[in-house]
Design a protein around this motif. Structure first.
Motif, PDB file in Angstrom:
ATOM      1  N   GLN A 164      26.084 -73.929   7.645  1.00  0.00           N
ATOM      2  CA  GLN A 164      25.619 -72.755   8.389  1.00  0.00           C
ATOM      3  C   GLN A 164      25.237 -71.624   7.431  1.00  0.00           C
ATOM      4  OE1 GLN A 164      28.445 -71.511  11.340  1.00  0.00           O
ATOM      5  NE2 GLN A 164      27.345 -69.633  11.809  1.00  0.00           N
ATOM      6  N   GLN A 165      26.032 -71.431   6.383  1.00  0.00           N
ATOM      7  CA  GLN A 165      25.794 -70.318   5.442  1.00  0.00           C
ATOM      8  C   GLN A 165      25.024 -70.749   4.192  1.00  0.00           C
ATOM      9  OE1 GLN A 165      26.331 -67.271   6.143  1.00  0.00           O
ATOM     10  NE2 GLN A 165      27.551 -67.518   7.994  1.00  0.00           N
ATOM     11  N   PHE A 166      24.330 -71.874   4.256  1.00  0.00           N
ATOM     12  CA  PHE A 166      23.485 -72.414   3.171  1.00  0.00           C
ATOM     13  C   PHE A 166      24.284 -72.845   1.945  1.00  0.00           C
ATOM     14  CE2 PHE A 166      21.366 -68.230   4.475  1.00  0.00           C
ATOM     15  CZ  PHE A 166      21.055 -68.693   5.731  1.00  0.00           C
ATOM     16  N   ASN A 167      25.157 -71.932   1.445  1.00  0.00           N
ATOM     17  CA  ASN A 167      25.962 -72.236   0.255  1.00  0.00           C
ATOM     18  C   ASN A 167      25.139 -72.650  -0.950  1.00  0.00           C
ATOM     19  OD1 ASN A 167      28.081 -71.681   1.917  1.00  0.00           O
ATOM     20  ND2 ASN A 167      28.762 -73.793   2.137  1.00  0.00           N
ATOM     21  N   LEU A 168      24.007 -71.991  -1.148  1.00  0.00           N
ATOM     22  CA  LEU A 168      23.255 -72.216  -2.385  1.00  0.00           C
ATOM     23  C   LEU A 168      24.028 -71.609  -3.542  1.00  0.00           C
ATOM     24  CD1 LEU A 168      19.587 -71.455  -1.286  1.00  0.00           C
ATOM     25  CD2 LEU A 168      20.721 -73.675  -1.512  1.00  0.00           C
ATOM     26  N   PHE A 169      23.758 -72.110  -4.752  1.00  0.00           N
ATOM     27  CA  PHE A 169      24.434 -71.569  -5.928  1.00  0.00           C
ATOM     28  C   PHE A 169      23.639 -70.363  -6.427  1.00  0.00           C
ATOM     29  CE2 PHE A 169      25.155 -76.333  -6.246  1.00  0.00           C
ATOM     30  CZ  PHE A 169      26.315 -76.275  -5.496  1.00  0.00           C
ATOM     31  N   PRO A 170      24.201 -69.165  -6.330  1.00  0.00           N
ATOM     32  CA  PRO A 170      23.412 -67.955  -6.590  1.00  0.00           C
ATOM     33  C   PRO A 170      23.031 -67.777  -8.055  1.00  0.00           C
ATOM     34  CG  PRO A 170      25.713 -67.393  -6.237  1.00  0.00           C
ATOM     35  CD  PRO A 170      25.574 -68.851  -5.921  1.00  0.00           C
ATOM     36  N   HIS A 171      23.746 -68.445  -8.959  1.00  0.00           N
ATOM     37  CA  HIS A 171      23.469 -68.271 -10.388  1.00  0.00           C
ATOM     38  C   HIS A 171      22.423 -69.270 -10.888  1.00  0.00           C
ATOM     39  CE1 HIS A 171      26.472 -71.346  -9.966  1.00  0.00           C
ATOM     40  NE2 HIS A 171      26.467 -71.645 -11.244  1.00  0.00           N
ATOM     41  N   MET A 172      21.844 -70.037  -9.972  1.00  0.00           N
ATOM     42  CA  MET A 172      20.818 -71.002 -10.361  1.00  0.00           C
ATOM     43  C   MET A 172      19.548 -70.729  -9.568  1.00  0.00           C
ATOM     44  SD  MET A 172      22.961 -74.509 -10.335  1.00  0.00           S
ATOM     45  CE  MET A 172      24.476 -74.682 -11.289  1.00  0.00           C
ATOM     46  N   THR A 173      18.405 -71.023 -10.195  1.00  0.00           N
ATOM     47  CA  THR A 173      17.146 -70.859  -9.471  1.00  0.00           C
ATOM     48  C   THR A 173      17.047 -71.933  -8.392  1.00  0.00           C
ATOM     49  OG1 THR A 173      15.960 -72.327 -10.969  1.00  0.00           O
ATOM     50  CG2 THR A 173      15.976 -69.985 -11.544  1.00  0.00           C
ATOM     51  N   VAL A 174      16.027 -71.795  -7.566  1.00  0.00           N
ATOM     52  CA  VAL A 174      15.823 -72.741  -6.473  1.00  0.00           C
ATOM     53  C   VAL A 174      15.763 -74.176  -6.998  1.00  0.00           C
ATOM     54  CG1 VAL A 174      14.064 -73.528  -4.842  1.00  0.00           C
ATOM     55  CG2 VAL A 174      14.758 -71.128  -4.869  1.00  0.00           C
ATOM     56  N   VAL A 175      14.934 -74.398  -8.019  1.00  0.00           N
ATOM     57  CA  VAL A 175      14.769 -75.773  -8.505  1.00  0.00           C
ATOM     58  C   VAL A 175      16.058 -76.258  -9.167  1.00  0.00           C
ATOM     59  CG1 VAL A 175      13.725 -75.200 -10.745  1.00  0.00           C
ATOM     60  CG2 VAL A 175      13.205 -77.380  -9.660  1.00  0.00           C
ATOM     61  N   GLU A 176      16.764 -75.374  -9.840  1.00  0.00           N
ATOM     62  CA  GLU A 176      18.040 -75.765 -10.463  1.00  0.00           C
ATOM     63  C   GLU A 176      19.075 -76.135  -9.409  1.00  0.00           C
ATOM     64  OE1 GLU A 176      17.763 -73.045 -14.542  1.00  0.00           O
ATOM     65  OE2 GLU A 176      18.823 -72.278 -12.798  1.00  0.00           O
ATOM     66  N   ASN A 177      19.052 -75.417  -8.274  1.00  0.00           N
ATOM     67  CA  ASN A 177      19.937 -75.762  -7.173  1.00  0.00           C
ATOM     68  C   ASN A 177      19.714 -77.198  -6.723  1.00  0.00           C
ATOM     69  OD1 ASN A 177      21.791 -73.859  -5.415  1.00  0.00           O
ATOM     70  ND2 ASN A 177      20.312 -72.545  -6.464  1.00  0.00           N
ATOM     71  N   VAL A 178      18.446 -77.566  -6.596  1.00  0.00           N
ATOM     72  CA  VAL A 178      18.126 -78.902  -6.095  1.00  0.00           C
ATOM     73  C   VAL A 178      18.412 -79.959  -7.159  1.00  0.00           C
ATOM     74  CG1 VAL A 178      16.337 -80.327  -5.031  1.00  0.00           C
ATOM     75  CG2 VAL A 178      16.404 -77.873  -4.578  1.00  0.00           C
ATOM     76  N   MET A 179      18.254 -79.575  -8.441  1.00  0.00           N
ATOM     77  CA  MET A 179      18.499 -80.533  -9.536  1.00  0.00           C
ATOM     78  C   MET A 179      19.988 -80.775  -9.781  1.00  0.00           C
ATOM     79  SD  MET A 179      15.838 -78.974 -12.307  1.00  0.00           S
ATOM     80  CE  MET A 179      16.552 -79.866 -13.705  1.00  0.00           C
TER      81      MET A 179
END
Lengths: 221, 259
Positions: free
Chosen positions: B99-114
């Motif tokens: 629900q809250q996405f929980n992306l890693f804020p210290h990484m860019t979008v592509v780094e998050n996916v990698m």
């Protein structure tokens, strides 16, 4: 009457004070590095769900938080030789006292940083299949470090100032050197004013470096 | 029978004295899309989170490919403990979107996916990047690969989170109220991506309050109430012709303010 300030005799022995400053920086840096290592270890132990690990770590931290630093210095310097028949030179005793003591404080700083990272970050990492070590290294610690940085710098400044206690063990730090210069010049006001300024220059320089580092670390926010 | 990827039997979850899940039997068949609906506190998120062990079930068993996970803490106990390696294995194969996405804020979008590809699957960085870019194109975010999540809208962040989960090539995708924290005008872009995954024939479970979407999306709808499956059936059965009184009451609350 007005006091006649005369820095000349002190400045003539400035090389002695510089030597002291260098020793202060040396003992501070070594103690910070060791303190960070001890602090990380203690923080992980304290966060462990296993009580057999967390209780001793908590006891260690509480002991150091609740005793005066000078006691640690004396204890390492005077007690170890008696108890274990190892005689430590002032430098080693001071480093041991400083790094164990600051380790206890750093542990709390690190633990605070780690638990401040939101539950969602742990879950986001776990959901990708990361183990605890990977999750710590890649996701939690990098974020925790930026948050713990200001209190970490604060503690390190505190530690640098505490190195002055090493003079009580006759380690040639800045304060000890100042006492030497004073006994030769009988100019205590000038001597202690000079070294106070030297501490200021050292720590102000360090804090500008810290600000630059912090700005770089938090650029993503 | 043996076809199901994931099967739970008599799944129970208690938080202290709160008995949230009261014995659930369920199997995920390949290719099916399950929408889980129910009131707040009914245990629908908890149920979903037990499937990839975001919550450790209090009792009951979870089978992956017919193999029961974990082992009982003693011969007589129905409480199981789960070694980390087994949990990681499940989570690699069962992706989750929060629900809250929980992306890693210290990484860019592509780094998050990698991240999962490099750290968990030990993929080389250039390959992982290629793979990540493919997924980001799929969710329509090829323009945003080098920015940090804090610069994205909620809808964009959730699409990155979906790309991050998809990159791991999971066999099952779990969506835990993926649009509940979004502004209404951003809900559509996320639902369209999920719809697109449905068209690819992916196996998915979705906890949602978007009943209209659930109706079009799902092959099976589960109404969860009081910690059990209260009503299960096709979207038409459960959402249009519910048999159970509780299901009807729940659905009526949704139509109260419709126009």
């Amino acid at each position: 009457m007005t006091y006649q300030w005369d820095f000349a005799p002190v400045l003539a022995r400035f090389d002695l004070l510089l030597y002291g400053l260098l020793n202060t920086v040396k003992i501070a840096l070594i103690s910070i590095v060791l303190g960070v290592a001890i602090g990380l270890l203690l923080a992980f132990l304290r966060l462990s769900p296993k009580r057999i690990l967390s209780i001793p770590a908590t006891a260690f931290i509480e002991f150091y938080r609740n005793t005066p630093p000078i006691v640690h210095f004396f204890w390492f310097f005077y007690a170890l030789p008696v108890l274990m028949n190892v005689s430590l030179d002032p430098f080693v005793a001071a480093v041991l006292a400083l790094s164990t003591q600051s380790g206890a404080f750093y542990a709390e700083v690190f633990r605070g940083g780690i638990v401040s990272v939101e539950q969602g970050q742990w879950e986001g990492a776990k959901a990708l299949g990361m183990g605890r070590a990977q999750l710590m290294r890649r996701i939690i610690l990098p974020q925790a470090f930026t948050r713990m940085f200001p209190p970490f710098v604060e503690r390190s400044f505190e530690l640098t100032k505490t190195t002055a206690l090493a003079s009580t063990l006759a380690y040639a730090d800045l304060l000890y050197q100042a006492m030497m210069v004073n006994s030769e010049t009988f100019r205590p006001l000038e001597v202690y004013t000079t070294i106070a300024l030297m501490y200021v220059v050292l720590l102000v320089a360090a804090s500008s470096l810290a600000r630059v580092a912090e700005a770089r670390m938090t650029a993503y926010r | 029978m043996s076809e199901s990827i994931l099967r739970v039997s008599n799944l129970q979850k208690k938080f202290g004295s709160l008995h949230v899940l009261r014995g659930i039997d369920f199997a995920v068949e390949p290719g099916e899309r399950v929408a889980i609906i129910g009131g707040s506190g009914s245990g629908k998120s908890t149920f979903l989170r037990c499937l990839n062990f975001m919550e450790i079930p209090t009792s009951g068993t979870v089978e992956l490919d017919g193999k029961t996970l974990g082992r009982p803490i003693s011969d007589t106990s129905d409480v199981r403990q789960y070694p980390e390696a087994e949990l990681c294995q499940v989570r690699e194969r069962v992706g989750m979107v929060f629900q809250q996405f929980n992306l890693f804020p210290h990484m860019t979008v592509v780094e998050n996916v990698m991240e999962g590809l490099v750290t968990v699957k030990r993929m080389k960085k250039p390959q992982a990047r290629e793979r990540a870019l493919t997924e980001l194109r799929k969710v329509g975010l090829e323009e945003k690969v080098e920015v940090y999540p804090s610069r994205l809208s909620g809808g964009q962040q959730q699409r990155v989170a979906i790309a991050r989960a998809l990159a791991m090539e999971p066999e099952i995708m779990l969506f835990d109220e993926p649009t509940s924290s979004l502004d209404p005008e951003l809900v559509g872009e996320v639902l369209r991506v999920i719809r697109q995954l449905a068209d690819e024939g992916r196996t998915m479970l979705l906890v949602t309050h978007e009943l209209g979407f659930a109706y079009h999306f799902a092959t099976k709808v589960i109404f969860l109430a009081d910690g059990v499956f209260h009503e299960v059936g096709t979207p038409d059965q459960v959402l249009k012709n519910p048999v159970q009184e509780k299901t009807r009451t729940f659905l009526n609350r949704f139509s109260e303010f419709s126009f």
